[in-house]
Design a protein around this motif. Structure first.
Motif, mmCIF file in Angstrom:
data_model
loop_
_atom_site.group_PDB
_atom_site.id
_atom_site.type_symbol
_atom_site.label_atom_id
_atom_site.label_comp_id
_atom_site.label_asym_id
_atom_site.label_seq_id
_atom_site.Cartn_x
_atom_site.Cartn_y
_atom_site.Cartn_z
ATOM 1 N N PRO A 88 31.963 40.228 141.920
ATOM 2 C CA PRO A 88 32.585 41.528 142.191
ATOM 3 C C PRO A 88 33.149 42.175 140.933
ATOM 4 O O PRO A 88 34.351 42.422 140.818
ATOM 5 N N LEU A 89 32.277 42.383 139.979
ATOM 6 C CA LEU A 89 32.663 43.016 138.714
ATOM 7 C C LEU A 89 31.541 43.952 138.304
ATOM 8 O O LEU A 89 30.374 43.631 138.542
ATOM 9 N N PRO A 90 31.850 45.070 137.663
ATOM 10 C CA PRO A 90 30.770 45.880 137.122
ATOM 11 C C PRO A 90 29.919 45.014 136.189
ATOM 12 O O PRO A 90 30.463 44.327 135.313
ATOM 13 N N ARG A 282 22.497 47.312 137.594
ATOM 14 C CA ARG A 282 22.330 47.428 139.043
ATOM 15 C C ARG A 282 23.341 46.564 139.794
ATOM 16 O O ARG A 282 23.178 46.314 140.972
ATOM 17 N N SER A 283 24.354 46.089 139.067
ATOM 18 C CA SER A 283 25.381 45.282 139.730
ATOM 19 C C SER A 283 26.441 46.188 140.327
ATOM 20 O O SER A 283 26.217 47.371 140.514
ATOM 21 N N ALA A 284 27.598 45.602 140.554
ATOM 22 C CA ALA A 284 28.699 46.374 141.142
ATOM 23 C C ALA A 284 29.124 47.504 140.205
ATOM 24 O O ALA A 284 28.869 47.460 139.007
ATOM 25 N N THR A 285 29.756 48.513 140.765
ATOM 26 C CA THR A 285 30.222 49.625 139.933
ATOM 27 C C THR A 285 31.746 49.658 139.933
ATOM 28 O O THR A 285 32.375 49.047 140.767
#
Lengths: 285, 242
Positions: A88-90, A282-285
């Motif tokens: 849960p991290l950008p 494309r991970s969390a923002t």
């Protein structure tokens, strides 16, 4: 509670960069320097070699997000990358945390080596360096760097200096057959880590692409060069084989070759980083 | 929930999702609505599109057409707060091999607001996973259990599992399946997972989705099926029972 990014930096430091089982380079360099110091004093060529090992070794071990076996596998859906993407991290913060940990590691190691350089030896008089050509054994012309480092046997490459003085290689020579096997193993290991990525580039259809193959070439070149040098030690039972003598005589060409390889490796590392950066986007923002 | 049924809240929603790779269509017009607390098993042959579908839901892969929503957010680029409510296990073990389970638990504790150390310790002790050894020294099954313990320890609202039982022996499969099912029932966790093994589907899922060549072939509640999961699969793939 620490900020997540700081926590990640500490995570990379503790689990990757400063755990000897994962990254033996700092420990290996420390042992080598201790050997040289006990043998009669550190030489600036030792420090130069240590720095080279740290820099090249750091890049050579591959990108952390791909692991050692996947060095050069740009964007090939690495499961390890998926782990970091799922956090849960950008994603780009993850990557920047890795870069920060990596840079801090390099700065710290360089600072320690720099301290040793200043503390244990006089700095070289760089203004006195002079490249000259003179008559060598058997009438051949020999190019040497005067004022830098001259070994007892007149070989002027820092790398060969180290091997010349090394307890490790003297021991290998003395133990005879066992030494051969140990060195043969080291040569095989070098070949394995260099050739395997190329094999992997063409193993699966999705990876059969030219950029991935080209990215692996510098790694392969390093590995093959190391394997050739070590194989010579096995075959000749001498601390310096023909290649070392060749490198000593053709110091300028050898230096150029090493610089090209180092530059290619750094470029390859940058290309891998770009692919990881794109994927982590494309991970969390 | 099965499409068409009424539900106040959806955990995962896919509408007309199409995904194409360079030379082939991986998913074609896939629509799937999964309600909060549902346990859905995704079955299909190799290359049917299971992993692609799960990766799209996680936001790892872009899709060409359609609409996807997970806990109200649209992938790719899920907000970190939403990501913290999703537990994910990839098909191949994705844990950093150089780290220990204890290292990863410390990292998860700092990243997941609902991290439950007690629950995590219970899984690790119950499944006998060494937590102080580097993961590369563990067996494939132990690494899988480590991933499951980390995943469940974060108390996710949605669990997305790609072949979660790979590498586990028969006894451990039963124990893990029971754990996932009971945790889901207690916490109301939505479970969406894929498997090649039909008997694994019935251990956890209330609903089965069969995917074939990128298209949904069957989507039914297991309790309401007139045939077994195996027979439904055989019928979908047009296989000979013999």
């Amino acid at each position: 509670m620490r900020a997540p990014s700081a926590r990640l930096v500490l995570f990379f430091w503790k689990t990757y960069f400063f755990r000897p089982a994962n990254n033996p380079i700092p420990a290996a360099v420390a042992v080598l320097l201790a050997f040289f110091h006990l043998e009669g004093g550190l030489d600036k060529s030792h420090i130069a070699l240590a720095l080279y090992i740290v820099v090249a070794g750091h890049v050579f071990t591959g990108h952390v997000f791909h692991g050692r076996e996947r060095a050069g596998c740009a964007g090939d859906e690495s499961p390890l990358l998926r782990f970091f993407q799922a956090l849960p991290l950008p994603g780009r913060k993850v990557f920047l945390s890795y870069l920060a940990a990596s840079t801090a590691y390099m700065v710290l190691v360089a600072a320690v080596l720099g301290f040793l350089l200043v503390r244990f030896m006089s700095l070289p008089d760089w203004t006195n360096l002079e490249i000259v050509t003179r008559a060598g054994p058997g009438g051949d012309s020999v190019t040497v760097v005067q004022g830098f480092s001259v070994s007892a046997r007149g070989i002027h490459s820092p790398a060969s200096m180290v091997l010349e003085k090394s307890i490790l290689f003297d021991t290998l020579r003395e133990v005879g057959g066992a030494g051969r096997w140990i060195t043969a193993y080291m040569a095989a290991a070098f070949l394995y880590v260099s050739v395997l990525p190329i094999y992997q580039a063409f193993r699966a259809p999705r990876r059969r692409d030219l950029p991935a193959f080209l990215l692996r070439l510098p790694f392969a070149a390093y590995g093959c060069l190391g394997a050739v040098l070590l194989a010579e030690v096995v075959l000749t039972q001498r601390t310096m084989g023909i290649s070392f003598r060749f490198l000593a005589v053709h110091a300028e060409e050898a230096a150029l070759l090493f610089l090209i390889l180092l530059a290619a490796t750094i470029l390859s590392f940058a290309a891998m980083s770009r692919a990881v950066w794109k994927e982590l986007g494309r991970s969390a923002t | 929930m099965v499409e068409g049924a009424a539900s106040p809240s959806l955990a995962i929603e896919l509408q007309g999702v199409t995904k194409e790779y360079l030379e082939e269509t991986a998913l074609w017009d896939v629509s799937l609505l999964i309600g909060t607390g549902e346990r859905v098993g995704l079955v299909g042959s190799n290359g049917a599109g299971k992993t692609t579908l799960l990766n799209i839901v996680m936001g790892f892969l872009p899709y060409d057409e359609g609409r996807v929503s997970v806990l109200g957010a649209v992938p790719p680029g899920l907000p970190a707060a939403v990501r913290a409510r999703i537990g994910f296990i990839p098909e191949d073990s994705g844990l950093p091999p150089w780290a220990t389970l204890a290292d990863l638990a410390a990292l998860h504790r700092s990243l997941y607001p609902r991290w439950d150390s007690e629950r995590f310790a219970g899984f690790v002790a119950g499944w006998e996973v060494p937590s102080e050894r580097r993961l590369l020294t563990l067996s494939k099954g132990q690494r899988r259990l480590a991933e499951l313990a980390l995943c469940l320890g974060s108390r996710p609202d949605v669990l997305i599992l790609d072949e979660p039982f790979v590498g586990l022996d028969a006894v451990m499969r039963l124990r893990v399946a029971e754990t996932i099912r009971s945790q889901s029932a207690a916490d109301g966790t939505t479970v969406f997972y894929s498997s090649h093994i039909l008997s694994d589907i019935e251990k956890i899922a209330d609903r089965i989705v069969i995917i074939r060549e990128g298209e949904i072939g069957l989507d039914e509640k297991i309790a309401g099926m007139t045939v077994s999961v195996e027979e439904a699969f055989i019928a979908q793939y047009g296989l000979d029972r013999e």
